[in-house]
Design a protein around this motif. Sequence first.
Motif, PDB file in Angstrom:
ATOM      1  N   SER A   1       0.806  -1.213   0.000  1.00 46.72           N
ATOM      2  CA  SER A   1       0.000   0.000   0.000  1.00 46.72           C
ATOM      3  C   SER A   1       0.843   1.269   0.000  1.00 46.72           C
ATOM      4  N   THR A   2       2.026   1.200   0.540  1.00 48.25           N
ATOM      5  CA  THR A   2       2.932   2.339   0.506  1.00 48.25           C
ATOM      6  C   THR A   2       4.305   1.835   0.132  1.00 48.25           C
ATOM      7  N   HIS A   3       5.076   2.681  -0.518  1.00 50.43           N
ATOM      8  CA  HIS A   3       6.431   2.327  -0.889  1.00 50.43           C
ATOM      9  C   HIS A   3       7.368   3.390  -0.351  1.00 50.43           C
ATOM     10  N   PRO A   4       8.581   2.995   0.099  1.00 51.83           N
ATOM     11  CA  PRO A   4       9.549   4.003   0.478  1.00 51.83           C
ATOM     12  C   PRO A   4       9.857   4.912  -0.704  1.00 51.83           C
TER      13      PRO A   4
ATOM     14  N   VAL B   1      -9.068  -5.295  -5.514  1.00 54.40           N
ATOM     15  CA  VAL B   1      -9.705  -5.813  -4.301  1.00 54.40           C
ATOM     16  C   VAL B   1      -8.732  -5.673  -3.143  1.00 54.40           C
ATOM     17  N   ASP B   2      -9.218  -5.157  -2.019  1.00 54.41           N
ATOM     18  CA  ASP B   2      -8.400  -5.075  -0.816  1.00 54.41           C
ATOM     19  C   ASP B   2      -9.312  -5.163   0.404  1.00 54.41           C
ATOM     20  N   SER B   3      -8.770  -5.710   1.503  1.00 54.37           N
ATOM     21  CA  SER B   3      -9.567  -5.891   2.709  1.00 54.37           C
ATOM     22  C   SER B   3      -9.668  -4.627   3.552  1.00 54.37           C
ATOM     23  N   CYS B   4      -8.859  -3.613   3.247  1.00 51.82           N
ATOM     24  CA  CYS B   4      -8.817  -2.400   4.060  1.00 51.82           C
ATOM     25  C   CYS B   4      -9.622  -1.277   3.409  1.00 51.82           C
ATOM     26  N   PRO B   5     -10.708  -0.821   4.015  1.00 51.20           N
ATOM     27  CA  PRO B   5     -11.512   0.254   3.427  1.00 51.20           C
ATOM     28  C   PRO B   5     -10.721   1.536   3.197  1.00 51.20           C
ATOM     29  N   ASP B   6      -9.780   1.855   4.092  1.00 55.21           N
ATOM     30  CA  ASP B   6      -9.012   3.087   3.917  1.00 55.21           C
ATOM     31  C   ASP B   6      -8.115   3.014   2.688  1.00 55.21           C
ATOM     32  N   ARG B   7      -7.491   1.857   2.461  1.00 56.61           N
ATOM     33  CA  ARG B   7      -6.658   1.713   1.266  1.00 56.61           C
ATOM     34  C   ARG B   7      -7.509   1.810   0.003  1.00 56.61           C
ATOM     35  N   VAL B   8      -8.681   1.202   0.026  1.00 59.15           N
ATOM     36  CA  VAL B   8      -9.566   1.278  -1.134  1.00 59.15           C
ATOM     37  C   VAL B   8     -10.017   2.714  -1.368  1.00 59.15           C
ATOM     38  N   ARG B   9     -10.323   3.434  -0.290  1.00 61.59           N
ATOM     39  CA  ARG B   9     -10.723   4.841  -0.442  1.00 61.59           C
ATOM     40  C   ARG B   9      -9.619   5.648  -1.116  1.00 61.59           C
TER      41      ARG B   9
ATOM     42  N   ARG C   1      -9.331   4.793  -4.796  1.00 59.59           N
ATOM     43  CA  ARG C   1     -10.383   5.446  -5.585  1.00 59.59           C
ATOM     44  C   ARG C   1     -10.062   6.917  -5.808  1.00 59.59           C
ATOM     45  N   GLU C   2      -9.543   7.575  -4.787  1.00 63.11           N
ATOM     46  CA  GLU C   2      -9.151   8.974  -4.930  1.00 63.11           C
ATOM     47  C   GLU C   2      -8.031   9.124  -5.945  1.00 63.11           C
ATOM     48  N   ARG C   3      -7.158   8.136  -5.993  1.00 63.77           N
ATOM     49  CA  ARG C   3      -6.032   8.162  -6.926  1.00 63.77           C
ATOM     50  C   ARG C   3      -6.523   8.213  -8.366  1.00 63.77           C
TER      51      ARG C   3
ATOM     52  N   VAL D   1     -13.135  -2.833  -4.898  1.00 65.87           N
ATOM     53  CA  VAL D   1     -14.045  -3.583  -4.047  1.00 65.87           C
ATOM     54  C   VAL D   1     -13.346  -3.871  -2.726  1.00 65.87           C
ATOM     55  N   VAL D   2     -14.062  -3.630  -1.624  1.00 67.90           N
ATOM     56  CA  VAL D   2     -13.542  -4.015  -0.310  1.00 67.90           C
ATOM     57  C   VAL D   2     -13.966  -5.452  -0.043  1.00 67.90           C
TER      58      VAL D   2
END
Length: 240
Positions: free
Chosen positions: A8-11, A65-73, A76-78, A89-90
């Motif tokens: 979800s994040t990269h250095p 698809v990801d289990s974390c709603p914040d990552r999906v949000r 989507r913003e991206r 999809v969460v």
Amino acid sequence: MRQQHDTSTHPAPRAAFTAADAHTLRTALDALGGVRDLDTLDVACGHGHTVTLLADGGARRTVGVDSCPDRVRRARERHGQDAPTVEYVVADAAEMPQLGPFDLATAVYLFSHAPDRDSLHAMFRGIRANLRPGGRLLTLVRNPGAYPHVDWSPYGMRILDRVPEGDAPLLKAQFLTEPPQHFEYREWAHADFAEAAVDAGFSTVGWQPSRTPPADASRDEAYWAAYRAWPVSSLMTCTA
């Protein structure tokens, strides 16, 4: 079951091992002829890095698809409203809903975070059920056996401990960001992944070694050669 996903994040700048994994995946997609006009699925999509790769490659439809709603949000913003072929999809990968059928699925580090054997097999079954006959799964999985013999710190991560427990040992690790980011994953053997894929109904299972980006002033050929001798990940390829 909510799995960790370190995609979800990269250095910044991108750690060497993630740069190698991204190059490995892009090379494999190119070898298949690209994704133009294909229906594609990315499981454990994080903030949408691989979804963007697939969509930019001309996929007809791309679902992350990801289990974390914040990552999906954030994913989507991206993409905003200007990507009608992209959906998010969460959902938990071990309880995958029917979203396909798809021609291609990708999963970066997903299976290395399966907490037990039942979950590992459920993840493969869920992806297989979403693929058309002949569809492919490309997944980057972490290689076992490195700790404590190999030091990956020059490449952006470090293994801190290995705890034998459950169906596969638990590895405690950190990204070497500032400050370091701690994460955990399971040390599944490649044979465990292959067994789960065959059990899920995949007809072929193959492996490709890590490929590294071209050498440059900051990461020369000697640097990459040392990494290729024992890389963090391998690419697993499965055909439905």
